[in-house]
Design a protein around this motif. Structure first.
Motif, PDB file in Angstrom:
ATOM      1  N   ALA A 145       0.833  -1.207   0.000  1.00 22.92           N
ATOM      2  CA  ALA A 145       0.000   0.000   0.000  1.00 22.92           C
ATOM      3  C   ALA A 145       0.868   1.257   0.000  1.00 22.92           C
ATOM      4  O   ALA A 145       0.582   2.221  -0.718  1.00 22.92           O
ATOM      5  CB  ALA A 145      -0.935  -0.007   1.201  1.00 22.92           C
ATOM      6  N   ALA A 146       1.933   1.249   0.794  1.00 24.34           N
ATOM      7  CA  ALA A 146       2.819   2.412   0.848  1.00 24.34           C
ATOM      8  C   ALA A 146       3.546   2.636  -0.480  1.00 24.34           C
ATOM      9  O   ALA A 146       3.878   3.773  -0.828  1.00 24.34           O
ATOM     10  CB  ALA A 146       3.838   2.251   1.987  1.00 24.34           C
ATOM     11  N   ASN A 147       3.754   1.545  -1.230  1.00 22.95           N
ATOM     12  CA  ASN A 147       4.416   1.643  -2.533  1.00 22.95           C
ATOM     13  C   ASN A 147       3.413   1.785  -3.674  1.00 22.95           C
ATOM     14  O   ASN A 147       3.776   1.664  -4.836  1.00 22.95           O
ATOM     15  CB  ASN A 147       5.315   0.424  -2.766  1.00 22.95           C
ATOM     16  N   GLY A 148       2.127   1.952  -3.319  1.00 26.29           N
ATOM     17  CA  GLY A 148       1.109   2.169  -4.333  1.00 26.29           C
ATOM     18  C   GLY A 148       0.559   0.914  -4.964  1.00 26.29           C
ATOM     19  O   GLY A 148      -0.123   0.966  -5.972  1.00 26.29           O
ATOM     20  N   VAL A 149       0.851  -0.238  -4.372  1.00 24.26           N
ATOM     21  CA  VAL A 149       0.327  -1.501  -4.872  1.00 24.26           C
ATOM     22  C   VAL A 149      -0.697  -1.998  -3.861  1.00 24.26           C
ATOM     23  O   VAL A 149      -0.348  -2.376  -2.754  1.00 24.26           O
ATOM     24  CB  VAL A 149       1.451  -2.549  -5.028  1.00 24.26           C
ATOM     25  N   HIS A 150      -1.948  -1.950  -4.227  1.00 20.79           N
ATOM     26  CA  HIS A 150      -2.997  -2.370  -3.304  1.00 20.79           C
ATOM     27  C   HIS A 150      -3.276  -3.844  -3.514  1.00 20.79           C
ATOM     28  O   HIS A 150      -3.793  -4.258  -4.551  1.00 20.79           O
ATOM     29  CB  HIS A 150      -4.256  -1.521  -3.508  1.00 20.79           C
ATOM     30  N   LEU A 151      -2.874  -4.630  -2.511  1.00 19.14           N
ATOM     31  CA  LEU A 151      -3.041  -6.073  -2.583  1.00 19.14           C
ATOM     32  C   LEU A 151      -4.350  -6.478  -1.935  1.00 19.14           C
ATOM     33  O   LEU A 151      -4.780  -5.874  -0.953  1.00 19.14           O
ATOM     34  CB  LEU A 151      -1.881  -6.764  -1.840  1.00 19.14           C
TER      35      LEU A 151
END
Length: 154
Positions: A145-151
């Motif tokens: 999430a912090a890296n812009g990848v919403h898992l």
């Protein structure tokens, strides 16, 4: 899920995710120090060795990506590991411009000693393995999430 507005004081130190993560990180890494010192490793060097034990040989670029470290941060770690005789930097056979990091015999042999570290950490934390696995999954989602990848929730 509660709304941030529901928190009495959203700026209270004890409500800050960043504070909890920073303290947890320092505390857990502190548990590693006495286990890694006899091996001649710092925690960042241990992470490099973990990656190499799993994937070696690796290019500096791939190692940097895998560890999420800038090459400028990784380079001094690799120099110290090379000086200690644990790794060698070689030109990649398929690309002379690329450096491949390979384990030396001494670096490969150190793995046997390192295999005791995870068990010792779990013991020192005194937490159930299932709880630590859940924490790892949650932290992996936070990193994404912090890296812009919403898992998706796992």
């Amino acid at each position: 899920m509660s709304d941030v507005g529901d928190i009495v004081d959203p700026l209270a130190l004890e409500n800050q995710v960043c504070f909890a993560l920073a303290v947890a990180s320092r505390s857990v890494i502190g548990l590693y120090r006495p286990l890694l010192e006899p091996m001649g490793l710092t925690h960042p060097q241990y992470l490099v060795m973990l990656a190499l034990w799993q994937y070696a040989p690796l290019s500096v670029k791939d190692l940097s990506r895998l560890l999420q470290l800038e090459p400028a941060t990784l380079s001094p770690l690799l120099k110290r590991l090379e000086t200690a005789g644990l790794v060698e930097r070689r030109r990649a056979s398929d690309d002379e411009r690329s450096l491949a990091i390979v384990l030396t015999g001494e670096g490969r042999a150190l793995r046997e000693q390192a295999e005791k570290v995870p068990v010792a950490i779990v013991e020192r934390l005194g937490m159930e393995l299932t709880e630590l696995r859940s924490l790892h999954q949650a932290l992996t989602r936070v990193i994404g999430a912090a890296n812009g990848v919403h898992l998706a929730a796992q």
